[in-house]
Design an enzyme around this catalytic site. Sequence first.
Site, PDB file in Angstrom:
ATOM      1  N   ASP A   9       3.179 -14.894  -2.068  1.00  0.00           N
ATOM      2  CA  ASP A   9       3.105 -13.450  -2.220  1.00  0.00           C
ATOM      3  C   ASP A   9       3.922 -13.098  -3.457  1.00  0.00           C
ATOM      4  O   ASP A   9       5.061 -13.547  -3.590  1.00  0.00           O
ATOM      5  CB  ASP A   9       3.726 -12.791  -0.976  1.00  0.00           C
ATOM      6  N   ASP A  25       0.980  -8.184  -4.510  1.00  0.00           N
ATOM      7  CA  ASP A  25       1.237  -6.986  -3.729  1.00  0.00           C
ATOM      8  C   ASP A  25       0.848  -5.720  -4.500  1.00  0.00           C
ATOM      9  O   ASP A  25       1.131  -5.607  -5.700  1.00  0.00           O
ATOM     10  CB  ASP A  25       2.747  -6.956  -3.425  1.00  0.00           C
ATOM     11  N   GLU A  84      -3.998  -7.355  -3.730  1.00  0.00           N
ATOM     12  CA  GLU A  84      -4.007  -6.421  -2.593  1.00  0.00           C
ATOM     13  C   GLU A  84      -4.427  -5.052  -3.113  1.00  0.00           C
ATOM     14  O   GLU A  84      -3.739  -4.458  -3.951  1.00  0.00           O
ATOM     15  CB  GLU A  84      -2.621  -6.320  -1.951  1.00  0.00           C
ATOM     16  N   HIS A 142      -0.246  -8.155   7.986  1.00  0.00           N
ATOM     17  CA  HIS A 142       1.034  -7.685   8.514  1.00  0.00           C
ATOM     18  C   HIS A 142       1.225  -6.175   8.389  1.00  0.00           C
ATOM     19  O   HIS A 142       2.276  -5.667   8.763  1.00  0.00           O
ATOM     20  CB  HIS A 142       2.162  -8.422   7.794  1.00  0.00           C
ATOM     21  N   ASP A 143       0.237  -5.484   7.828  1.00  0.00           N
ATOM     22  CA  ASP A 143       0.323  -4.026   7.694  1.00  0.00           C
ATOM     23  C   ASP A 143      -0.674  -3.302   8.593  1.00  0.00           C
ATOM     24  O   ASP A 143      -0.745  -2.068   8.563  1.00  0.00           O
ATOM     25  CB  ASP A 143       0.021  -3.605   6.247  1.00  0.00           C
TER      26      ASP A 143
HETATM   27  C1  NOJ Z   1       2.168  -4.016   0.675  1.00  0.00           C
HETATM   28  C2  NOJ Z   1       2.742  -4.974   1.648  1.00  0.00           C
HETATM   29  O1  NOJ Z   1       1.713  -5.682   2.286  1.00  0.00           O
HETATM   30  C3  NOJ Z   1       3.590  -4.165   2.610  1.00  0.00           C
HETATM   31  O2  NOJ Z   1       4.008  -4.927   3.703  1.00  0.00           O
HETATM   32  C4  NOJ Z   1       4.742  -3.617   1.838  1.00  0.00           C
HETATM   33  O3  NOJ Z   1       5.523  -2.789   2.679  1.00  0.00           O
HETATM   34  C5  NOJ Z   1       4.266  -2.809   0.632  1.00  0.00           C
HETATM   35  N1  NOJ Z   1       3.218  -3.465  -0.093  1.00  0.00           N
HETATM   36  C6  NOJ Z   1       5.386  -2.580  -0.316  1.00  0.00           C
HETATM   37  O4  NOJ Z   1       5.668  -3.790  -0.973  1.00  0.00           O
END
Ligand code: NOJ
Length: 527
Positions: free
Chosen positions: A99, A201, A264, A325-326
């Site tokens: 990541d 990210d 992402e 994870h989000d």
């Molecule tokens: C995306 C990530 O997947 C998330 O977990 C994070 O909080 C935000 N970007 C900020 O980096």
Amino acid sequence: MAETVWWKRGTVYQIYPRSFQDTNGDGVGDLAGIARRLDYLAWLGVDAIWISPIYPSPMADFGYDVADYCGVDPLFGTLSDFDHVVAEAHRRKLKVILDFVPNHSSIEHPWFRAARASRENPRRDWYIWRDPAPDGGPPNNWLSNFGGPAWTLDPATGQYYYHAFLREQPDLNWRNPAVRAAMYAALRFWLERGVDGFRVDVIWHLIKDEAFRDNPANPDYAAHLPEINRFAQVYSADRPEVLDVIGEMRAVLRDYGERVLIGEIYLPMERLMAYYGPDLSGADMPFNFQLIQTPWRADAVQALIENYEAALPEGGWPNWVLGNHDQPRIAARVGERQARIAAMLLLTLRGTPTLYYGDEIGLGHVPIPAGRVQDPWERNEPGHGRDPERTPMQWEAGPRAGFSTVEPWLPLSEDAETRNVDALQDVPGSMLTLYRRLLALRRAHDALSVGSYRSVPLGLPGLLAYERAADGAVLRVILNFGEAAHTVPLPEDCGWRVLLSSVPRNGEVVRGSLDLGGAEGLILLRV
Ligand code: NOJ
């Protein structure tokens, strides 16, 4: 087709390192834990692991606030533990994707400490500073993705700095060539250590509007949505110049051969496609989150697949994601029976699938007692937190499910005694067995990994059917998104062997039609 690059043929498995395996008894997963579980991943049959951030970090956002782009946080281990993971993964023919979090650093990063020391500091322009508005308030209306304004005043120097996320995560100024050079050096640092690619990210955030114009109001905003949605993120993200940056990142990777750049990106389909870049000079795979955002109905999913396939640029490689994870766990969103259909869909569509750890044992939404909330977003905007999908992996029955020797940082699911790898491994009909068989099938059939896609309209409510084909082999996938049973017609000119079914009927050869049960999925081979 045999030579297709690994990331097109393979499947990616996301590890949230805090929650995978703890080996040093602090309740948080670590790199040695990942190394310990590589045999499991090889057994499962995935091809690459993507590890969420392991860099030194104050952990305000659990590693997405990086204090050193070229190190490992002691919580997770050391650089040599990392090298060991890479070597051991490669020995098992598993690729390693890191990541990379270039949009913002931690407030504790030496660059930011220097930047905030004075307006004259050479690092000042590495971040985004603006004078207060005439009334002393923030310079514009941009909001933080975690709630509240995206600007924080630094009283000592009298200016605001911008942070798309927490105030502990100041955004870097990617218009500054020195920032770019430093970040590309960090990429090289990891490439030299053998990593096979990066998941970048919030890549669409890197460049902001040069004039810092206010974002327009979002007419579709509703109170149940996070506050960030009050405005359309027109000027704070997704600026055209970001493609130059992504092209430069790709150029860095290209020096190292077959490495992958995954971006992402949460944007509507047309904008997402722009991130393949002119002449595919952009991200190899802009993450496709459309399955997460589409209602779980056969007709909606079929339309989505067709629209996505049609929107792809010439030569652009597709990819599919069910969770991360989000996002709420797939089993929580569609229920356990449909989670099996979702697994079949993910692993039989055209394009690289990314699996989220724990989905293969059907982990669902784990309720988090008020006193154990970890995610800062939950504190800022209750109900939007991501802890329930970040709970520890469950390996075996017994105390702490084999994850740790002490109470884990987030609770285990209540059914950990039965929902764990050990209990589900080699059990016919278990979710884990289904995942493993699907992964094996995808490896065994070029049609599934790199073959063509064609929708097969059946005209039956709740059913989704399509064919994947390569080198004369034709596989037909039929998925029942509902609970009603159906008799499904099949072309009469051939037989169909059941390669895999979500109920026991494998090996059977059917002709003319077949009976499909509620929530049943089938993969058939034309014979
Ligand atoms: C995306 C990530 O997947 C998330 O977990 C994070 O909080 C935000 N970007 C900020 O980096």
